[in-house]
Design an enzyme around this catalytic site. Structure first.
Site, PDB file in Angstrom:
ATOM      1  N   GLU A 181       3.076  -8.825  14.560  1.00 55.95           N
ATOM      2  CA  GLU A 181       2.283  -8.836  15.825  1.00 55.95           C
ATOM      3  C   GLU A 181       2.320 -10.930  15.879  1.00 55.95           C
ATOM      4  OE1 GLU A 181      -0.676  -6.139  15.129  1.00 55.95           O
ATOM      5  OE2 GLU A 181      -1.097  -6.758  17.001  1.00 55.95           O
ATOM      6  N   ARG A 235       0.903  -1.662  -0.356  1.00 59.99           N
ATOM      7  CA  ARG A 235       0.135  -0.247   0.157  1.00 59.99           C
ATOM      8  C   ARG A 235       0.965   1.644   0.225  1.00 59.99           C
ATOM      9  NH1 ARG A 235      -3.737  -1.169   4.767  1.00 59.99           N
ATOM     10  NH2 ARG A 235      -2.663  -3.292   5.012  1.00 59.99           N
TER      11      ARG A 235
HETATM   12  O1  LIG Z   1       3.800  -1.349  11.410  1.00 55.69           O
HETATM   13  P1  LIG Z   1       2.801  -2.819  11.486  1.00 55.69           P
HETATM   14  O2  LIG Z   1       2.630  -2.876  12.605  1.00 55.69           O
HETATM   15  O3  LIG Z   1       4.958  -3.159  10.369  1.00 55.69           O
HETATM   16  O4  LIG Z   1       2.310  -2.639  10.010  1.00 55.69           O
HETATM   17  C1  LIG Z   1       1.985  -1.707   9.101  1.00 55.69           C
HETATM   18  C2  LIG Z   1       2.092  -2.578   7.888  1.00 55.69           C
HETATM   19  O5  LIG Z   1       0.821  -3.374   7.739  1.00 55.69           O
HETATM   20  C3  LIG Z   1       0.539  -3.343   6.137  1.00 55.69           C
HETATM   21  O6  LIG Z   1       0.900  -3.842   5.834  1.00 55.69           O
HETATM   22  P2  LIG Z   1       0.789  -5.186   5.117  1.00 55.69           P
HETATM   23  O7  LIG Z   1       1.848  -6.311   5.704  1.00 55.69           O
HETATM   24  O8  LIG Z   1      -0.573  -5.661   5.614  1.00 55.69           O
HETATM   25  O9  LIG Z   1       0.444  -5.763   3.969  1.00 55.69           O
HETATM   26  P3  LIG Z   1      -0.191  -4.751   2.182  1.00 55.69           P
HETATM   27  O10 LIG Z   1       0.403  -3.166   2.548  1.00 55.69           O
HETATM   28  O11 LIG Z   1       0.149  -5.490   1.187  1.00 55.69           O
HETATM   29  O12 LIG Z   1      -1.896  -4.963   2.793  1.00 55.69           O
HETATM   30  C4  LIG Z   1       0.678  -1.505   6.816  1.00 55.69           C
HETATM   31  O13 LIG Z   1       0.025  -0.880   5.140  1.00 55.69           O
HETATM   32  C5  LIG Z   1       2.094  -1.528   6.600  1.00 55.69           C
HETATM   33  O14 LIG Z   1       3.136  -1.678   5.903  1.00 55.69           O
HETATM   34  N1  LIG Z   2      -5.573  -1.746  11.174  1.00 55.03           N
HETATM   35  C1  LIG Z   2      -5.358  -1.758  10.447  1.00 55.03           C
HETATM   36  N2  LIG Z   2      -6.075  -0.855   9.567  1.00 55.03           N
HETATM   37  C2  LIG Z   2      -5.563  -0.874   8.043  1.00 55.03           C
HETATM   38  N3  LIG Z   2      -3.828  -1.591   7.650  1.00 55.03           N
HETATM   39  C3  LIG Z   2      -3.565  -2.020   9.055  1.00 55.03           C
HETATM   40  N4  LIG Z   2      -2.084  -2.630   9.234  1.00 55.03           N
HETATM   41  C4  LIG Z   2      -1.928  -2.479  10.237  1.00 55.03           C
HETATM   42  N5  LIG Z   2      -3.011  -2.944  11.478  1.00 55.03           N
HETATM   43  C5  LIG Z   2      -3.972  -2.201  10.002  1.00 55.03           C
END
Ligand SMILES: O=P(O)(O)OC[C@H]1O[C@H](OP(=O)(O)OP(=O)(O)O)[C@H](O)[C@@H]1O
Ligand SMILES: Nc1ncnc2[nH]cnc12
Length: 181
Positions: A105, A68
Site C-alpha cells: 500500500e 503468518r
Molecule cells: O495482500 P497484501 O497487501 O500483499 O497483504 C497481505 C500480506 O500482509 C500480511 O503480511 P505482513 O507483510 O504484514 O507480514 P507478517 O505475516 O510477517 O506479519 C499478510 O500476512 C499477508 O502476507
Molecule cells: N487488516 C489486516 N488484518 C490483518 N492482517 C493484515 N494484513 C494486511 N491487512 C491486514
C-alpha cells in the site's frame, strides 16, 4: 467446470475465532488477528484437517509466505505428507535465491525462494493468512512459476475484499475461508 468450494463449517470456525483490533498497526486499519484461532488447539486442528481434506490428492507441495503463512503451511504439509516451500522476505534465505519485488500500500517489498526447491511441474498450493491488496500473493505466484511449478490454487484464511486483491490474481483459483466484504 466449477471449482470445489471450501466447506462453510470452516468459514464459521474461522469467523468465530478472529479478533478485530481497530487502529492497528496504524490509525484507520481494522486488524484481523488470527492468534485466538491458533491458540485454540481444537479449532486449529479442525482447520488444518479441513484444509487437508479439501486439497488432498490435488497438490504436490504447499508454499507458505513469511511469516503468518508459515503457521498454516507447515501443519498442512505435514498432515498431507507433502513438502513445504518456504517463501521468505528479502535477505533471509541463504545461498542463491530468486526474488520478486512488489508494491505494498505504501512502498515496496521483496519475496524470495530457492528455485531448486520447487520441482518442475509440481502442483503448488500457496497459502497465507490474509489477502489484502494481493501484492504478496501475486509475487508468490511469480516465484513458483519462475521456479518451474504450477500455482494450482491460493488459499487465504481471510480476504479483505474492498482492497481488491483478487484483481491481481485473475486466472488463478483463490479459495478464501472468510471473505470480509
Ligand atoms: O495482500 P497484501 O497487501 O500483499 O497483504 C497481505 C500480506 O500482509 C500480511 O503480511 P505482513 O507483510 O504484514 O507480514 P507478517 O505475516 O510477517 O506479519 C499478510 O500476512 C499477508 O502476507
Ligand atoms: N487488516 C489486516 N488484518 C490483518 N492482517 C493484515 N494484513 C494486511 N491487512 C491486514
Amino acid at each position: 467446470m466449477t471449482s470445489p468450494q471450501l466447506p462453510s463449517s470452516l468459514t464459521d470456525l474461522v469467523l468465530t475465532h478472529i479478533r478485530e483490533v481497530p487502529d492497528f498497526p496504524e490509525p484507520c486499519v481494522l486488524f484481523r488477528d488470527i492468534t485466538p484461532l491458533l491458540a485454540d488447539g481444537k479449532a486449529f486442528r479442525e482447520l488444518i484437517k479441513g484444509l487437508a481434506d479439501f486439497y488432498r490428492g490435488r497438490i504436490d507441495s504447499v508454499a507458505g509466505l513469511e511469516s503468518r503463512g508459515f503457521i498454516l503451511a507447515a501443519p498442512l504439509a505435514v498432515e498431507l505428507g507433502i513438502g513445504m516451500i518456504t517463501i521468505r522476505k528479502a535477505g533471509k534465505l541463504p545461498g542463491a535465491v530468486f526474488g520478486v519485488d512488489y508494491a505494498l500500500e505504501y512502498g515496496t517489498a521483496r519475496m524470495e525462494v530457492h528455485p531448486e526447491i520447487v520441482k518442475d511441474g509440481d502442483r503448488v498450493l500457496i497459502i497465507d493468512d490474509v489477502l489484502a491488496t494481493g501484492g504478496t500473493a501475486r509475487a508468490a505466484i511469480d516465484l513458483v512459476e519462475h521456479s518451474g511449478g504450477e500455482a494450482t490454487a491460493l488459499c487465504m484464511l481471510l480476504e479483505l475484499a474492498d482492497l481488491n486483491g483478487r484483481k491481481k490474481l485473475e486466472g488463478y483459483t483463490v479459495d478464501s475461508v472468510v471473505v470480509y466484504e
